[in-house]
Scaffold this motif. Structure first.
Motif, PDB file in Angstrom:
ATOM      1  N   ILE A   1       0.923  -1.305   0.043  1.00 23.70           N
ATOM      2  CA  ILE A   1      -0.156  -0.105   0.084  1.00 23.70           C
ATOM      3  C   ILE A   1       1.040   1.452   0.143  1.00 23.70           C
ATOM      4  O   ILE A   1       1.817   1.409   1.017  1.00 23.70           O
ATOM      5  CB  ILE A   1      -1.082  -0.043   1.047  1.00 23.70           C
ATOM      6  N   PRO A   2       0.716   2.167  -1.003  1.00 21.17           N
ATOM      7  CA  PRO A   2       1.579   3.264  -1.036  1.00 21.17           C
ATOM      8  C   PRO A   2       1.230   4.026   0.097  1.00 21.17           C
ATOM      9  O   PRO A   2       0.329   4.239   0.657  1.00 21.17           O
ATOM     10  CB  PRO A   2       0.988   3.827  -2.422  1.00 21.17           C
ATOM     11  N   HIS A   3       2.465   4.632   0.470  1.00 23.53           N
ATOM     12  CA  HIS A   3       2.316   5.638   1.775  1.00 23.53           C
ATOM     13  C   HIS A   3       2.934   7.041   1.684  1.00 23.53           C
ATOM     14  O   HIS A   3       2.673   7.858   2.564  1.00 23.53           O
ATOM     15  CB  HIS A   3       3.184   4.995   2.904  1.00 23.53           C
ATOM     16  N   LEU A   4       3.697   7.170   0.509  1.00 24.20           N
ATOM     17  CA  LEU A   4       4.321   8.529   0.448  1.00 24.20           C
ATOM     18  C   LEU A   4       3.706   9.277  -0.839  1.00 24.20           C
ATOM     19  O   LEU A   4       3.914  10.427  -0.804  1.00 24.20           O
ATOM     20  CB  LEU A   4       5.838   8.310   0.369  1.00 24.20           C
ATOM     21  N   GLY A   5       3.480   8.402  -2.089  1.00 26.73           N
ATOM     22  CA  GLY A   5       3.137   9.043  -3.174  1.00 26.73           C
ATOM     23  C   GLY A   5       1.535   9.635  -3.188  1.00 26.73           C
ATOM     24  O   GLY A   5       1.126  10.025  -2.365  1.00 26.73           O
TER      25      GLY A   5
ATOM     26  N   THR B   1      -2.045  10.125  -3.177  1.00 27.38           N
ATOM     27  CA  THR B   1      -3.207   9.728  -2.435  1.00 27.38           C
ATOM     28  C   THR B   1      -4.077   8.762  -2.833  1.00 27.38           C
ATOM     29  O   THR B   1      -4.692   8.835  -4.060  1.00 27.38           O
ATOM     30  CB  THR B   1      -3.789  10.847  -1.897  1.00 27.38           C
ATOM     31  N   VAL B   2      -4.037   7.573  -2.151  1.00 24.71           N
ATOM     32  CA  VAL B   2      -5.047   6.635  -2.624  1.00 24.71           C
ATOM     33  C   VAL B   2      -6.511   7.080  -2.396  1.00 24.71           C
ATOM     34  O   VAL B   2      -6.756   7.174  -1.132  1.00 24.71           O
ATOM     35  CB  VAL B   2      -4.858   5.095  -1.795  1.00 24.71           C
ATOM     36  N   GLU B   3      -7.379   7.198  -3.108  1.00 21.93           N
ATOM     37  CA  GLU B   3      -8.757   7.410  -3.050  1.00 21.93           C
ATOM     38  C   GLU B   3      -9.465   6.154  -2.700  1.00 21.93           C
ATOM     39  O   GLU B   3     -10.267   5.540  -3.876  1.00 21.93           O
ATOM     40  CB  GLU B   3      -9.192   8.262  -4.380  1.00 21.93           C
TER      41      GLU B   3
ATOM     42  N   SER C   1     -13.587  -0.408   2.633  1.00 16.78           N
ATOM     43  CA  SER C   1     -13.118   0.211   1.406  1.00 16.78           C
ATOM     44  C   SER C   1     -12.324  -0.800   0.642  1.00 16.78           C
ATOM     45  O   SER C   1     -11.705  -1.508   0.915  1.00 16.78           O
ATOM     46  CB  SER C   1     -12.688   1.690   1.473  1.00 16.78           C
ATOM     47  N   VAL C   2     -12.264  -0.447  -0.827  1.00 22.41           N
ATOM     48  CA  VAL C   2     -11.347  -1.062  -1.645  1.00 22.41           C
ATOM     49  C   VAL C   2     -10.611  -0.022  -2.451  1.00 22.41           C
ATOM     50  O   VAL C   2     -10.864   1.112  -2.515  1.00 22.41           O
ATOM     51  CB  VAL C   2     -12.273  -2.035  -2.796  1.00 22.41           C
ATOM     52  N   ALA C   3      -9.171  -0.289  -2.731  1.00 18.30           N
ATOM     53  CA  ALA C   3      -8.468   0.422  -3.652  1.00 18.30           C
ATOM     54  C   ALA C   3      -8.903   0.541  -4.940  1.00 18.30           C
ATOM     55  O   ALA C   3      -9.495  -0.237  -5.513  1.00 18.30           O
ATOM     56  CB  ALA C   3      -7.255  -0.392  -3.339  1.00 18.30           C
ATOM     57  N   PRO C   4      -8.725   1.930  -5.389  1.00 17.96           N
ATOM     58  CA  PRO C   4      -9.231   2.025  -6.728  1.00 17.96           C
ATOM     59  C   PRO C   4      -8.372   1.303  -7.965  1.00 17.96           C
ATOM     60  O   PRO C   4      -7.026   0.850  -7.469  1.00 17.96           O
ATOM     61  CB  PRO C   4      -9.244   3.549  -6.988  1.00 17.96           C
ATOM     62  N   ILE C   5      -8.703   1.394  -9.343  1.00 16.26           N
ATOM     63  CA  ILE C   5      -7.986   0.564 -10.350  1.00 16.26           C
ATOM     64  C   ILE C   5      -6.599   1.374 -10.298  1.00 16.26           C
ATOM     65  O   ILE C   5      -5.519   0.713 -10.475  1.00 16.26           O
ATOM     66  CB  ILE C   5      -8.726   0.659 -11.645  1.00 16.26           C
ATOM     67  N   ASP C   6      -6.327   2.592 -10.097  1.00 16.85           N
ATOM     68  CA  ASP C   6      -5.010   3.038 -10.703  1.00 16.85           C
ATOM     69  C   ASP C   6      -4.089   2.729  -9.429  1.00 16.85           C
ATOM     70  O   ASP C   6      -2.687   2.345  -9.688  1.00 16.85           O
ATOM     71  CB  ASP C   6      -4.793   4.675 -10.679  1.00 16.85           C
ATOM     72  N   ALA C   7      -4.397   2.616  -8.000  1.00 19.32           N
ATOM     73  CA  ALA C   7      -3.537   2.229  -6.902  1.00 19.32           C
ATOM     74  C   ALA C   7      -3.347   0.578  -7.083  1.00 19.32           C
ATOM     75  O   ALA C   7      -2.436   0.043  -6.780  1.00 19.32           O
ATOM     76  CB  ALA C   7      -4.406   2.558  -5.692  1.00 19.32           C
TER      77      ALA C   7
END
Length: 190
Positions: A88-92, A94-96, A109-115
């Motif tokens: 899971i990205p922490h610095l780049g 923002t995960v929507e 919630s679920v991660a979006p397709i870009d993340a």
């Protein structure tokens, strides 16, 4: 049915988890789903998955509930786990996160397709992730290695795609990407 969970299993497991979190009097529960389960639940049809990879808070209170559900259903004890949190990205960017359930006790919630594409590219597992990456590239309108690298670096600044992932992308672009898969209908966990 040990070892393979289809979409309905995932939904039923999460419904039961919600019910038991309420019964246990828990508060401020957050489950952020990534990987194959996020894809299968909210984005597109794919093969079954062995588990739900998620960022889980409070982990120490949710894991025992998930293990009870696993025992009752004959599922792997770690059907809900936090093993993929390192992806899971922490610095780049923002995960929507996309909400699939929320009430006064629990949010899921679920991660979006870009993340999800960025995370799958980071894992870079040929064979295991190839079909997910192909579909996610199509859904994100990514048509080149440069575009894939740009998306990846947005979520993981300072990191580069591995040689293995670049080779996988080269093969996928040479073969051609599929038409974007049809999106899953919204799920109802209540």
């Amino acid at each position: 049915m040990a070892g393979a969970l289809d979409r309905e299993d995932l939904i039923e497991g999460l419904r039961e988890l919600i019910k038991r979190a309420h019964a246990a009097g828990l508060a401020d529960v957050s489950i952020r789903i990534v990987g194959g389960a996020a894809i299968r639940l909210a984005h597109f049809e794919r093969a079954t998955t062995a588990d739900i990879d998620a960022q889980i808070k409070p982990l120490d209170q949710i894991v025992p509930i998930a293990k009870e559900i696993a025992l009752e259903r004959g599922w792997p004890a770690d059907w809900l786990n936090d093993k993929a949190t390192m992806f899971i990205p922490h610095l780049g960017a923002t995960v929507e996160w996309e909400s699939i359930f929320e009430d006064d006790v629990i949010s899921i919630s679920v991660a979006p397709i870009d993340a999800l594409l960025a995370m799958k590219l980071r894992a870079g597992r040929p064979g295991r992730d190839t079909e997910d990456i192909r579909s996610l590239l199509s859904l994100n309108f990514i048509k080149s290695i440069d575009e894939a690298e740009s998306l990846f670096e947005g979520f993981y600044p300072g990191d580069a795609l591995s040689d293995r992932t670049i080779e996988l992308l080269q093969r996928l672009f040479e073969l051609g990407l599929p038409q974007a898969p049809e999106r899953q209908p919204p799920i109802a966990l209540d």
